[in-house]
Design an enzyme around this catalytic site. Sequence first.
Site, PDB file in Angstrom:
ATOM      1  N   HIS C  75      -7.807-145.545  -7.602  1.00 42.24           N
ATOM      2  CA  HIS C  75      -8.011-144.109  -7.328  1.00 42.24           C
ATOM      3  C   HIS C  75      -6.985-143.278  -8.096  1.00 42.24           C
ATOM      4  O   HIS C  75      -7.330-142.330  -8.804  1.00 42.24           O
ATOM      5  CB  HIS C  75      -7.889-143.851  -5.822  1.00 42.24           C
ATOM      6  CG  HIS C  75      -7.518-142.449  -5.424  1.00 42.24           C
ATOM      7  ND1 HIS C  75      -8.369-141.377  -5.601  1.00 42.24           N
ATOM      8  CD2 HIS C  75      -6.389-141.937  -4.866  1.00 42.24           C
ATOM      9  CE1 HIS C  75      -7.773-140.267  -5.165  1.00 42.24           C
ATOM     10  NE2 HIS C  75      -6.572-140.565  -4.720  1.00 42.24           N
ATOM     11  N   ASP C 104     -11.163-125.329 -36.295  1.00 43.85           N
ATOM     12  CA  ASP C 104     -11.340-126.561 -35.520  1.00 43.85           C
ATOM     13  C   ASP C 104      -9.959-127.107 -35.229  1.00 43.85           C
ATOM     14  O   ASP C 104      -8.948-126.472 -35.532  1.00 43.85           O
ATOM     15  CB  ASP C 104     -12.157-127.594 -36.325  1.00 43.85           C
ATOM     16  CG  ASP C 104     -12.866-128.584 -35.394  1.00 43.85           C
ATOM     17  OD1 ASP C 104     -12.152-129.247 -34.613  1.00 43.85           O
ATOM     18  OD2 ASP C 104     -14.101-128.675 -35.427  1.00 43.85           O
ATOM     19  N   TRP C 140      -0.235-147.466  -8.250  1.00 49.38           N
ATOM     20  CA  TRP C 140      -0.381-147.033  -9.654  1.00 49.38           C
ATOM     21  C   TRP C 140       0.935-147.180 -10.398  1.00 49.38           C
ATOM     22  O   TRP C 140       0.981-147.161 -11.614  1.00 49.38           O
ATOM     23  CB  TRP C 140      -0.903-145.603  -9.743  1.00 49.38           C
ATOM     24  CG  TRP C 140       0.111-144.521  -9.524  1.00 49.38           C
ATOM     25  CD1 TRP C 140       0.653-144.148  -8.342  1.00 49.38           C
ATOM     26  CD2 TRP C 140       0.696-143.658 -10.520  1.00 49.38           C
ATOM     27  NE1 TRP C 140       1.533-143.113  -8.526  1.00 49.38           N
ATOM     28  CE2 TRP C 140       1.583-142.783  -9.856  1.00 49.38           C
ATOM     29  CE3 TRP C 140       0.545-143.530 -11.915  1.00 49.38           C
ATOM     30  CZ2 TRP C 140       2.333-141.804 -10.524  1.00 49.38           C
ATOM     31  CZ3 TRP C 140       1.292-142.558 -12.565  1.00 49.38           C
ATOM     32  CH2 TRP C 140       2.166-141.712 -11.877  1.00 49.38           C
ATOM     33  N   SER C 167      -4.907-143.182 -26.904  1.00 50.46           N
ATOM     34  CA  SER C 167      -5.761-141.996 -26.894  1.00 50.46           C
ATOM     35  C   SER C 167      -4.949-140.730 -26.652  1.00 50.46           C
ATOM     36  O   SER C 167      -5.090-139.733 -27.362  1.00 50.46           O
ATOM     37  CB  SER C 167      -6.834-142.166 -25.816  1.00 50.46           C
ATOM     38  OG  SER C 167      -7.274-140.918 -25.357  1.00 50.46           O
ATOM     39  N   SER C 168      -4.078-140.780 -25.667  1.00 49.28           N
ATOM     40  CA  SER C 168      -3.329-139.572 -25.341  1.00 49.28           C
ATOM     41  C   SER C 168      -2.371-139.172 -26.448  1.00 49.28           C
ATOM     42  O   SER C 168      -2.181-137.995 -26.717  1.00 49.28           O
ATOM     43  CB  SER C 168      -2.515-139.772 -24.066  1.00 49.28           C
ATOM     44  OG  SER C 168      -3.365-139.953 -22.990  1.00 49.28           O
ATOM     45  N   HIS C 251       7.827-139.181 -14.420  1.00 49.24           N
ATOM     46  CA  HIS C 251       8.073-137.810 -14.031  1.00 49.24           C
ATOM     47  C   HIS C 251       7.566-136.805 -15.061  1.00 49.24           C
ATOM     48  O   HIS C 251       6.855-135.876 -14.705  1.00 49.24           O
ATOM     49  CB  HIS C 251       9.517-137.530 -13.622  1.00 49.24           C
ATOM     50  CG  HIS C 251       9.598-136.160 -13.057  1.00 49.24           C
ATOM     51  ND1 HIS C 251       9.287-135.882 -11.751  1.00 49.24           N
ATOM     52  CD2 HIS C 251       9.785-134.969 -13.658  1.00 49.24           C
ATOM     53  CE1 HIS C 251       9.298-134.583 -11.571  1.00 49.24           C
ATOM     54  NE2 HIS C 251       9.614-134.008 -12.715  1.00 49.24           N
ATOM     55  N   GLU C 253       5.175-137.222 -16.837  1.00 55.60           N
ATOM     56  CA  GLU C 253       3.730-137.287 -16.652  1.00 55.60           C
ATOM     57  C   GLU C 253       3.245-136.273 -15.614  1.00 55.60           C
ATOM     58  O   GLU C 253       2.216-135.615 -15.819  1.00 55.60           O
ATOM     59  CB  GLU C 253       3.334-138.708 -16.235  1.00 55.60           C
ATOM     60  CG  GLU C 253       1.898-138.861 -15.724  1.00 55.60           C
ATOM     61  CD  GLU C 253       0.840-138.653 -16.795  1.00 55.60           C
ATOM     62  OE1 GLU C 253       1.164-138.834 -17.984  1.00 55.60           O
ATOM     63  OE2 GLU C 253      -0.299-138.325 -16.442  1.00 55.60           O
ATOM     64  N   TYR C 255       4.416-133.483 -14.954  1.00 58.03           N
ATOM     65  CA  TYR C 255       4.381-132.151 -15.570  1.00 58.03           C
ATOM     66  C   TYR C 255       3.320-132.055 -16.651  1.00 58.03           C
ATOM     67  O   TYR C 255       2.843-130.962 -16.959  1.00 58.03           O
ATOM     68  CB  TYR C 255       5.766-131.753 -16.089  1.00 58.03           C
ATOM     69  CG  TYR C 255       6.661-131.461 -14.922  1.00 58.03           C
ATOM     70  CD1 TYR C 255       6.514-130.271 -14.224  1.00 58.03           C
ATOM     71  CD2 TYR C 255       7.557-132.390 -14.459  1.00 58.03           C
ATOM     72  CE1 TYR C 255       7.263-130.015 -13.106  1.00 58.03           C
ATOM     73  CE2 TYR C 255       8.315-132.142 -13.324  1.00 58.03           C
ATOM     74  CZ  TYR C 255       8.168-130.958 -12.657  1.00 58.03           C
ATOM     75  OH  TYR C 255       8.893-130.717 -11.532  1.00 58.03           O
ATOM     76  N   SER C 266      -1.852-118.559 -15.829  1.00 60.07           N
ATOM     77  CA  SER C 266      -1.253-117.419 -16.526  1.00 60.07           C
ATOM     78  C   SER C 266      -2.260-116.682 -17.387  1.00 60.07           C
ATOM     79  O   SER C 266      -2.008-115.576 -17.839  1.00 60.07           O
ATOM     80  CB  SER C 266      -0.098-117.890 -17.428  1.00 60.07           C
ATOM     81  OG  SER C 266       0.806-118.640 -16.689  1.00 60.07           O
ATOM     82  N   HIS C 300      14.596-139.579  -9.112  1.00 62.70           N
ATOM     83  CA  HIS C 300      14.361-139.079  -7.761  1.00 62.70           C
ATOM     84  C   HIS C 300      13.213-139.821  -7.084  1.00 62.70           C
ATOM     85  O   HIS C 300      12.993-139.659  -5.894  1.00 62.70           O
ATOM     86  CB  HIS C 300      14.144-137.561  -7.715  1.00 62.70           C
ATOM     87  CG  HIS C 300      12.914-137.056  -8.400  1.00 62.70           C
ATOM     88  ND1 HIS C 300      12.881-135.846  -9.033  1.00 62.70           N
ATOM     89  CD2 HIS C 300      11.680-137.565  -8.559  1.00 62.70           C
ATOM     90  CE1 HIS C 300      11.680-135.639  -9.539  1.00 62.70           C
ATOM     91  NE2 HIS C 300      10.935-136.676  -9.261  1.00 62.70           N
ATOM     92  N   HIS C 301      12.489-140.628  -7.849  1.00 64.18           N
ATOM     93  CA  HIS C 301      11.473-141.483  -7.229  1.00 64.18           C
ATOM     94  C   HIS C 301      12.093-142.775  -6.722  1.00 64.18           C
ATOM     95  O   HIS C 301      11.409-143.612  -6.144  1.00 64.18           O
ATOM     96  CB  HIS C 301      10.372-141.812  -8.229  1.00 64.18           C
ATOM     97  CG  HIS C 301       9.614-140.596  -8.681  1.00 64.18           C
ATOM     98  ND1 HIS C 301       8.513-140.130  -8.032  1.00 64.18           N
ATOM     99  CD2 HIS C 301       9.841-139.728  -9.700  1.00 64.18           C
ATOM    100  CE1 HIS C 301       8.073-139.031  -8.630  1.00 64.18           C
ATOM    101  NE2 HIS C 301       8.862-138.764  -9.645  1.00 64.18           N
ATOM    102  N   THR C 326      10.607-123.117 -12.200  1.00 61.11           N
ATOM    103  CA  THR C 326       9.291-123.051 -11.571  1.00 61.11           C
ATOM    104  C   THR C 326       9.180-121.793 -10.731  1.00 61.11           C
ATOM    105  O   THR C 326       8.130-121.139 -10.692  1.00 61.11           O
ATOM    106  CB  THR C 326       9.025-124.298 -10.700  1.00 61.11           C
ATOM    107  OG1 THR C 326       9.497-125.444 -11.394  1.00 61.11           O
ATOM    108  CG2 THR C 326       7.560-124.455 -10.409  1.00 61.11           C
ATOM    109  N   LYS C 329       8.261-118.858 -12.743  1.00 62.76           N
ATOM    110  CA  LYS C 329       6.828-118.751 -13.011  1.00 62.76           C
ATOM    111  C   LYS C 329       6.094-118.139 -11.829  1.00 62.76           C
ATOM    112  O   LYS C 329       5.269-117.232 -11.989  1.00 62.76           O
ATOM    113  CB  LYS C 329       6.241-120.136 -13.323  1.00 62.76           C
ATOM    114  CG  LYS C 329       6.980-120.846 -14.435  1.00 62.76           C
ATOM    115  CD  LYS C 329       6.132-121.913 -15.062  1.00 62.76           C
ATOM    116  CE  LYS C 329       5.107-121.275 -15.934  1.00 62.76           C
ATOM    117  NZ  LYS C 329       5.212-121.617 -17.330  1.00 62.76           N
ATOM    118  N   ARG C 448       3.186-144.922   3.416  1.00 62.03           N
ATOM    119  CA  ARG C 448       1.990-144.830   2.588  1.00 62.03           C
ATOM    120  C   ARG C 448       1.515-146.237   2.205  1.00 62.03           C
ATOM    121  O   ARG C 448       2.178-147.215   2.461  1.00 62.03           O
ATOM    122  CB  ARG C 448       2.266-143.988   1.339  1.00 62.03           C
ATOM    123  CG  ARG C 448       3.409-144.477   0.499  1.00 62.03           C
ATOM    124  CD  ARG C 448       3.815-143.433  -0.530  1.00 62.03           C
ATOM    125  NE  ARG C 448       2.908-143.460  -1.675  1.00 62.03           N
ATOM    126  CZ  ARG C 448       3.295-143.166  -2.918  1.00 62.03           C
ATOM    127  NH1 ARG C 448       4.537-142.799  -3.176  1.00 62.03           N
ATOM    128  NH2 ARG C 448       2.428-143.206  -3.899  1.00 62.03           N
TER     129      ARG C 448
END
Lengths: 290, 377, 529
Positions: C75, C104, C140, C167-168, C251, C253, C255, C266, C300-301, C326, C329, C448
């Site tokens: 998932h 293009d 994951w 790909s990315s 991390h 990722e 963002y 925006s 922090h994870h 943040t 923003k 979890r």
Amino acid sequence: MATKDIYYVPEGSKWPIFGSFALFVLFIGGALLFNGNANANFVLYLGIALVFYMFVGWFNDVIGESRSGKYSGQVDVSFRMGMGWFIFSEVMFFAAFFGALFYARMFSIPWLGGLGGGSATHEFLWSAFEASWPLSVTPDPTNFDQPKEVIPAFGVPGINTLILLTSGVTVTFAHWALKNNKRANLNIWLALTVILGFVFVYFQAEEYAHAYGDLNLKLSSGIYGSTFYMLTGFHGFHVTMGAIMLLVILLRTIKGHFSKKDHFAFEAVAWYWHFVDVVWLGLFIFVYWI
Amino acid sequence: MTSIFKKAIQAIFLVTLPISAFADWALNMREGVTPISQKVYDMHMVSLWVVTIIGIIVFGIMFWSIFHHRKSRGVKPAKFSHSTTVEIIWTAIPLLIIIGLAIPATKLLIEMDDTSETALTVKAVGYQWKWKYEYLEDDLTLYSNLDEKSVELSQRADDVDPMEYSDYLLNVDEPLVLPTNTKIRILTTANDVIHAWWVPDLGWKRDAIPGFINDNWAYINEPGTYRGQCAEICGKGHGYMPIVVKAVSMDDYKVWVAEKKQEQDEANAASSKTMTKEELMTKGEAVYKANCLACHQANGQGVKGVFPALAGSKIATQPENLKTHITHILYGKNLMPPFGEQLNDGDIAAVTTYERNAWGNDTGDVVQPGDIAAERK
Amino acid sequence: MSTLAHEHDHHHAPSGLKRWIFSTNHKDIGTLYLIFALMMFFIGGAMAMIIRAELFQPGLQFVDPQFYNSMVTVHALIMIFGAVMPAGVGLANWMIPLMIGAPDMALPRMNNMSFWILPFGFALLISTLFMNGGGPAGGWTMYPPLVLQLNDAFPFLIFTVHILGVSSIMGAINIIATVFNMRAPGMTLMKMPLFVWTWVITAFLLIASLPVLAGAVTMLLTDKYFGTSFFSAAGGGDPVLFQHIFWFFGHPEVYILALPAFGIVSTIIPTFARKPLFGYASMVYATASIAILSFFVWAHHMFTVGMPIKGELFFMYATMLIAVPTGVKVFNWMATMWKGAMTFEAPMLFSIAFVILFTIGGFSGLMLGITPVDFQYHDTYFVVAHFHYVLLTGAVFSLMAAAYYWLPKWTGYMYDEKLAKIHFWLSAIASNVLFFPQHFLGLAGMPRRIPDYNIQFADFNMISSIGGFAYGISQLLFVYIVIKCALGGKKAKAQAWEGAKGLEWTVPSPAPFHTFETPPKLTKAMLEN
Ligand code: HEA
Ligand code: HEA
Ligand code: CUA
Ligand SMILES: [Cu+2]
């Protein structure tokens, strides 16, 4: 057709989807191989062949378009940016392995040996282990191949450093020759670079054989062997790729491709070559030397 | 504050959803039973209030604006698009708030980090899927498995309903008994994969990492039973390895240690006795439920591709494999953990007999403790 | 304006299957990306529905714990790599060339390959669910040693990560080259629409972080099959090393998922507030600061792995610091609405909901960043609530907003506003019923990644599941609205929204196959942002 202000948007091409499919086959082959599937080799070789075919076909199209003058200056800049950032992504790939090396040297090995924050770990789990680098005896000595010795920096690796640095110079000479339209010099310097590249790979292979066979230094020699082979191995793989690309460029210069202004492919490969050079310096310092 | 908040939420949900509100609606972090857990709770409440207030202000302004600056009210849009002053202000204020939060957090963290001067050391070792506790000073070792009632209720079946068991999945056969009012050092590590040792009432959790030891401490104020769970995914049984701490006074603790040791000695002594087949089967079933069922399943069918079926398995049925069968249990193989250390000869003899006769493996074999002792190195 | 978009004589739209599979057209490739992402959202969502069904009440109802774990894992991988990221790239493909006046993408063929790798990559991933031993089931985050216990699925998982990374990275390189090389004359960097800015910065994050992930999973592969010991203490390595490398990618990722969302919001808020974006320059700097900071907060994870205290303090401070840019923003969006003349069409509704709900997610993020308290929150449903607020009501809501906002440009028709509003309200209410109670569950102590739980968690789980089903069903409405809009409806004007600014609104709706084949002449009004 190729005017400066009209950007060249290529016609549809079969190569991208073909390439995706080729990668798909290649990876399935690899995965099946690891799972011990009986058909793995067939799928893997098919995948390799497809990928190879894709590269040849795609680059042929690009070379053809380039030589027929379809590309404007703007396209050239896009290619340059593409290559530059691709190399940056490669740098980050190596960064992961350098990170592992630094982590092992600065944290995990000392902790296991009871230094830093590792007193409890050492006391209760690995009381016989002594922290050292290069790591000669792993925390659990039974399951790993303990190396007898490690490779000294100023033997073959030192020579290889000189070889790569020299090849960086020769490829630059080749570039100057190209810019001054001295085609003969270009071919000579480029050929020399290719030769140096393959000599490097040869020495590296010899050294691996020595380490594996005589020194008992293997991938399974604990973290020292792991970082050593993964870093030098991926580097060696990149050198091989770079040398092959240089060879292709050499064949093209011999055929008379490239002009003094228009030689992006040449430069891209030269950048790549400098990149493997710089990575090697990092390896030489942190893997072999200190 | 909490109670009003709690009531409000309760009321909202109770009208909207017809749910039997049998349990106390736990909405907030527990305050716990150690000085540290109390401070952690306070820090949590402070940060919760800080963000709540910021939220009320920010969302309040937004809603006011949404309401008053609607086009349908005929307003004309203003043209301004920046103001250095306000931008500096709303960069500086959050920065100050954050510094204000970071200072107490730093103090608390330093306090939690101090594992000096502990009076007692317990090593908690995570296994797939149970905990082993070693009392280092008292030379006592326990294995703590999910309790039998939870095991039964957790099977997928129509006739079980966990709702009737309030400690469902939070109870064990052997709790970790600890003295109150003592600074206890708790070392966490693991045998196979990463687990995490967590009892919310103690105010922290810490990973149990194979090959490394993490150093922690707890000082429990009040006697009682405190429940927690493994808090790092560790495979199929991750939801089934609870932690239960039973805190008792120091005197009671000492008595308990003595009793436990005696009990273990007696069990070990008894374990070498020969048993009848019936005795072996009953005992074997209990041992199986506590130790093997998590992987090989109640019906002995295992999980395809991961854990082999024991029903009909060659090792568990063919006479020539009896020795392999026993050493397999004693010393493990690949993902199968070794049980030689935690089960005594009697237990292993019983479970082996059970496996060889249950689920249609009707070999008729009877394995006695002596057979196990013979295989121990 | 139409001269900008006239059909070039020798380029006309190819037709049939070839148009799509051989495409070098940014709009077609963008469409492919968006459709693919929507399909993946449904597949990943269907897995989430299995999760929520199993958690509906205590006891095991439907699935085996091992399968539950693989549903959680797959998932997450599908939602992140298959739905949100491709949707973002799809938008980038469609809109960036239109927004900067380019014909293009810079490297159109590579663009096509970036897309076509995805279906093959996810075929690899999803096939593992049918393999001996089942699909990946270690979360994951793929922590060793657990992930090394996987059976046949293991090498497929690793190679899926590799191929998606390829790909990315190609996609990101393309975006950078497009933005730096293809802008119409006069479109200076600080005149670019903010959406373009957020995407370039995202592209940098991608190029810097994905290769690191590729390296990390390569080490997993060699640890399993070649006897290396990167992640095994017995050989001098450390399982925690993987976590460091993974989160160094992981991390940034998150963002990567969030920054394009910022860009979308925006763009939309000024349109419907009919007022220019407040603090354009500070928005750019804030985005850049977030991106840079995101490389210094990864641990922090991992507060509970037992890092030395100095490390924990460093990562706590750095993490908390991210709240500042943040916040800038959020305040800028607030100030953009202030004294505007607002209307509340579906894109605006989703954007406003984004601002509020993302901020709530950010608040719980800040709380998680406080190390001593994270010892309690870590690996509980409080974290699950946090990241679904920033991911679902954050990233996904912004994508919904973007879809409604640009559908007129893509299809040439206006969508059904009334249905879209219903879709919005259903989604907004259901997602809060779904995820708000999970805060309580986490605080009360529910870990979890568990398939079954103690009965004290029963009520909130039931509420959460009901919210989940409601949210899931509401999304069918979205598909209906999109299909209906693609088939016809009220014709959209070139400038579909009264307050919209930007080059994309100067070309007709639907945007013709080729646009800006010669760079547009930019007027001052067009460059206002
Ligand atoms: C889009 C994705 C996204 C985003 C944007 C964020 C944003 C943030 N996240 Fe989150 N996070 C995830 C996705 C995301 N996260 C995921 C997926 C995980 C779990 C991964 C896993 O384990 O599977 C996770 C987990 C996670 C953890 C680990 C928890 C744990 O496992 O123990 C932490 C801890 O610090 C954290 C912190 C933060 C912080 C501080 C922010 C900040 O960026 C938030 C900043 C925003 C605000 C603070 C709100 C607006 C600001 C103001 C209005 C200004 C004023 C405010 C103050 C002064 C407070 N996140
Ligand atoms: C972008 C990312 C993203 C998105 C959009 C979502 C969306 C959802 N997520 Fe997920 N989630 C993650 C990223 C995401 N998630 C991550 C990273 C994890 C951590 C994994 C880990 O621990 O390793 C996670 C974990 C996670 C858990 C925790 C599992 C556990 O720890 O045990 C749960 C539980 O409720 C959950 C639920 C949901 C739900 C209900 C949705 C819903 O919003 C989904 C809604 C969509 C649909 C439902 C599809 C559309 C509709 C249909 C298919 C029609 C049919 C409908 C019905 C039959 C009702 N997610
Ligand atoms: Cu042990 Cu989770
Ligand atoms: Cu993070």
